[in-house]
Design a protein around this motif. Sequence first.
Motif, PDB file in Angstrom:
ATOM      1  N   ARG A  92      -6.651   2.888 -27.288  1.00 32.26           N
ATOM      2  CA  ARG A  92      -5.252   3.007 -26.894  1.00 32.26           C
ATOM      3  C   ARG A  92      -5.065   2.644 -25.422  1.00 32.26           C
ATOM      4  N   ALA A  93      -3.989   1.912 -25.173  1.00 31.13           N
ATOM      5  CA  ALA A  93      -3.587   1.556 -23.822  1.00 31.13           C
ATOM      6  C   ALA A  93      -2.090   1.299 -23.861  1.00 31.13           C
ATOM      7  N   THR A  94      -1.487   1.079 -22.695  1.00 30.36           N
ATOM      8  CA  THR A  94      -0.068   0.742 -22.715  1.00 30.36           C
ATOM      9  C   THR A  94       0.122  -0.629 -23.354  1.00 30.36           C
ATOM     10  N   ASP A  95       1.273  -0.808 -23.983  1.00 30.17           N
ATOM     11  CA  ASP A  95       1.548  -2.095 -24.615  1.00 30.17           C
ATOM     12  C   ASP A  95       1.569  -3.215 -23.580  1.00 30.17           C
ATOM     13  N   ASP A  96       2.027  -2.921 -22.371  1.00 27.34           N
ATOM     14  CA  ASP A  96       2.001  -3.924 -21.306  1.00 27.34           C
ATOM     15  C   ASP A  96       0.573  -4.381 -21.026  1.00 27.34           C
ATOM     16  N   ALA A  97      -0.361  -3.413 -20.924  1.00 32.95           N
ATOM     17  CA  ALA A  97      -1.751  -3.754 -20.627  1.00 32.95           C
ATOM     18  C   ALA A  97      -2.369  -4.557 -21.765  1.00 32.95           C
ATOM     19  N   LEU A  98      -2.075  -4.170 -22.994  1.00 23.75           N
ATOM     20  CA  LEU A  98      -2.630  -4.881 -24.142  1.00 23.75           C
ATOM     21  C   LEU A  98      -2.052  -6.284 -24.255  1.00 23.75           C
ATOM     22  N   SER A  99      -0.751  -6.413 -24.025  1.00 20.78           N
ATOM     23  CA  SER A  99      -0.119  -7.727 -24.090  1.00 20.78           C
ATOM     24  C   SER A  99      -0.683  -8.657 -23.014  1.00 20.78           C
ATOM     25  N   ALA A 100      -0.887  -8.123 -21.817  1.00 17.78           N
ATOM     26  CA  ALA A 100      -1.464  -8.930 -20.738  1.00 17.78           C
ATOM     27  C   ALA A 100      -2.895  -9.355 -21.082  1.00 17.78           C
ATOM     28  N   ALA A 101      -3.631  -8.462 -21.748  1.00 15.24           N
ATOM     29  CA  ALA A 101      -4.996  -8.801 -22.162  1.00 15.24           C
ATOM     30  C   ALA A 101      -4.993  -9.943 -23.165  1.00 15.24           C
ATOM     31  N   VAL A 102      -4.055  -9.944 -24.094  1.00 15.58           N
ATOM     32  CA  VAL A 102      -3.948 -11.034 -25.065  1.00 15.58           C
ATOM     33  C   VAL A 102      -3.621 -12.342 -24.353  1.00 15.58           C
ATOM     34  N   ASP A 103      -2.763 -12.286 -23.347  1.00 22.68           N
ATOM     35  CA  ASP A 103      -2.434 -13.499 -22.577  1.00 22.68           C
ATOM     36  C   ASP A 103      -3.669 -14.052 -21.877  1.00 22.68           C
ATOM     37  N   ARG A 104      -4.504 -13.161 -21.323  1.00 20.21           N
ATOM     38  CA  ARG A 104      -5.732 -13.626 -20.658  1.00 20.21           C
ATOM     39  C   ARG A 104      -6.679 -14.270 -21.667  1.00 20.21           C
ATOM     40  N   LEU A 105      -6.779 -13.677 -22.843  1.00 22.86           N
ATOM     41  CA  LEU A 105      -7.636 -14.244 -23.881  1.00 22.86           C
ATOM     42  C   LEU A 105      -7.135 -15.632 -24.295  1.00 22.86           C
ATOM     43  N   ALA A 106      -5.829 -15.745 -24.490  1.00 20.19           N
ATOM     44  CA  ALA A 106      -5.258 -17.022 -24.930  1.00 20.19           C
ATOM     45  C   ALA A 106      -5.504 -18.123 -23.908  1.00 20.19           C
ATOM     46  N   ALA A 107      -5.553 -17.756 -22.626  1.00 19.58           N
ATOM     47  CA  ALA A 107      -5.741 -18.744 -21.561  1.00 19.58           C
ATOM     48  C   ALA A 107      -7.206 -19.047 -21.285  1.00 19.58           C
ATOM     49  N   SER A 108      -8.098 -18.300 -21.902  1.00 20.05           N
ATOM     50  CA  SER A 108      -9.524 -18.453 -21.611  1.00 20.05           C
ATOM     51  C   SER A 108     -10.101 -19.691 -22.290  1.00 20.05           C
ATOM     52  N   ASP A 109     -11.087 -20.311 -21.618  1.00 22.01           N
ATOM     53  CA  ASP A 109     -11.749 -21.487 -22.182  1.00 22.01           C
ATOM     54  C   ASP A 109     -12.611 -21.132 -23.393  1.00 22.01           C
ATOM     55  N   VAL A 110     -13.026 -19.872 -23.537  1.00 24.17           N
ATOM     56  CA  VAL A 110     -13.916 -19.517 -24.645  1.00 24.17           C
ATOM     57  C   VAL A 110     -13.148 -19.220 -25.928  1.00 24.17           C
ATOM     58  N   VAL A 111     -11.838 -19.051 -25.823  1.00 25.36           N
ATOM     59  CA  VAL A 111     -11.015 -18.734 -26.997  1.00 25.36           C
ATOM     60  C   VAL A 111     -10.340 -20.010 -27.480  1.00 25.36           C
ATOM     61  N   GLU A 112     -10.644 -20.393 -28.704  1.00 28.35           N
ATOM     62  CA  GLU A 112     -10.023 -21.580 -29.285  1.00 28.35           C
ATOM     63  C   GLU A 112      -8.614 -21.290 -29.798  1.00 28.35           C
ATOM     64  N   ARG A 113      -8.431 -20.075 -30.332  1.00 29.46           N
ATOM     65  CA  ARG A 113      -7.115 -19.748 -30.893  1.00 29.46           C
ATOM     66  C   ARG A 113      -6.969 -18.246 -31.039  1.00 29.46           C
ATOM     67  N   VAL A 114      -5.802 -17.720 -30.636  1.00 30.07           N
ATOM     68  CA  VAL A 114      -5.442 -16.338 -30.976  1.00 30.07           C
ATOM     69  C   VAL A 114      -4.776 -16.393 -32.350  1.00 30.07           C
ATOM     70  N   VAL A 115      -5.468 -15.894 -33.356  1.00 23.38           N
ATOM     71  CA  VAL A 115      -4.993 -16.010 -34.742  1.00 23.38           C
ATOM     72  C   VAL A 115      -3.854 -15.032 -35.008  1.00 23.38           C
ATOM     73  N   SER A 116      -4.033 -13.785 -34.585  1.00 23.56           N
ATOM     74  CA  SER A 116      -3.012 -12.770 -34.845  1.00 23.56           C
ATOM     75  C   SER A 116      -3.196 -11.583 -33.930  1.00 23.56           C
ATOM     76  N   VAL A 117      -2.089 -10.883 -33.712  1.00 28.49           N
ATOM     77  CA  VAL A 117      -2.109  -9.629 -32.956  1.00 28.49           C
ATOM     78  C   VAL A 117      -1.206  -8.643 -33.687  1.00 28.49           C
ATOM     79  N   LEU A 118      -1.762  -7.515 -34.065  1.00 29.02           N
ATOM     80  CA  LEU A 118      -0.991  -6.486 -34.755  1.00 29.02           C
ATOM     81  C   LEU A 118      -1.262  -5.134 -34.111  1.00 29.02           C
ATOM     82  N   ARG A 119      -0.219  -4.314 -34.058  1.00 30.62           N
ATOM     83  CA  ARG A 119      -0.382  -2.937 -33.583  1.00 30.62           C
ATOM     84  C   ARG A 119      -0.838  -2.051 -34.736  1.00 30.62           C
TER      85      ARG A 119
END
Length: 438
Positions: A407-434
Amino acid sequence: MTDYRRLRVALLGAGAVGSQVASLLLRHGDELADRAGARLELAGIAVRDVDAPRDVDLPRELFTTDAETLITGADIVIELMGGIEPARSHILLGLGSGADVVTANKALLATRGPEIFDAASRVGASVYYEAAAAGAIPIIRPLRDSLAGDRVVRIMGIVNGTTNYILDRMDGEGADFADVLADAQRLGYAEADPTADVEGYDAAQKAAILASLAFHTAVPLEAVHREGITTITADMIEEAREAGFVIKLLAVCERLGNGGDESISVRVYPALVPRDHPLGAVHGANNAVFVEAEAAGSLMFYGAGAGGVQTASAVLGDVVSAARRHIAGGTGVGESTRANLPVVSIGHVLTRYQITLEVADEAGVLATIAGLLSDGDVSVATLVQTVIPAEDGADGETARLIIGTHRATDDALSAAVDRLAASDVVERVVSVLRVEGE
């Protein structure tokens, strides 16, 4: 036969629900009189076109296009037209003429509720709206009356039958969203334009109504966070199943903080619900509302969330209540919205995510992803990795990662997903569900 006082009832609208209300009023007049203590006389039915075809055979002489005259001569006005105007003006006219009002108009209450309730309070009338939030399910009275002495902490509701039907079919059959939606439209569960349902607008209106009641605070519709189900795929449904979850479109109304620092969050989105949670077992087009209160504990309300005759049941319950108030006399019971708790954005909510990624199957990728998450104080609770073999001629293999966070704040989790999406090691963010209901 008891010689009851007569109360004139004006019905506005003769669609699927209105026609059933009129039919039941005419067929069960004696029984309703015994329950209400007054004879409910259907004075007329206001419609746009008196000759339009209808599913229920009703006396033609009851129909009129003169809504204003019908309203000003009524003791009880039943508004089943839908929409904002002329429904709003008709309701205000009825209240100003001394009538109580029964409505199932969720859109109107979610957007103009305070204005309507203030108008009723000024003249000592009542507005009844049991059918506005969950069809035939009795949830308005329990929140407004039965739990008025308790502190509601949280509400989670499946309040849209169309989306539950679609997601339930996808879960049970592995079908695609578009195919099930087309079936739902053919069967009449979904409108030709399903936007209000599948994009979460209908559920958001109901969430605003439920939150206003539960937390004694006027909740404007624009404060409700809303997401729909159009991005849900068969693969996401299968991944949820394998992890022990089912995907449901939830309306979540939650009290945050303690004491003088309290606020509320109201949101609608597709979420992962444990399959053994009561909401996980809600099938078809049914609705359910799960209420958590400090003293009463957990309460579940389940049943038909739509349908002409089912919704008519809730409407007639309100009509009987209005008739009893007329007989007893006195002023109507106003809405309690004096708590004035602030409604915070979803970013403040503590939640957890399930994130599905496609990444290169290489050494060091997991460490990089863990670092990207921890940079925003997000930690990994679970991780499942599946290798996707490369297609003929392609370089390297791809791994699919299903990451469950703490558990974390939704802001923190959303920002983490943005960092993952921008990373060179991630080809695709397939889905995000709460995840809800754990």
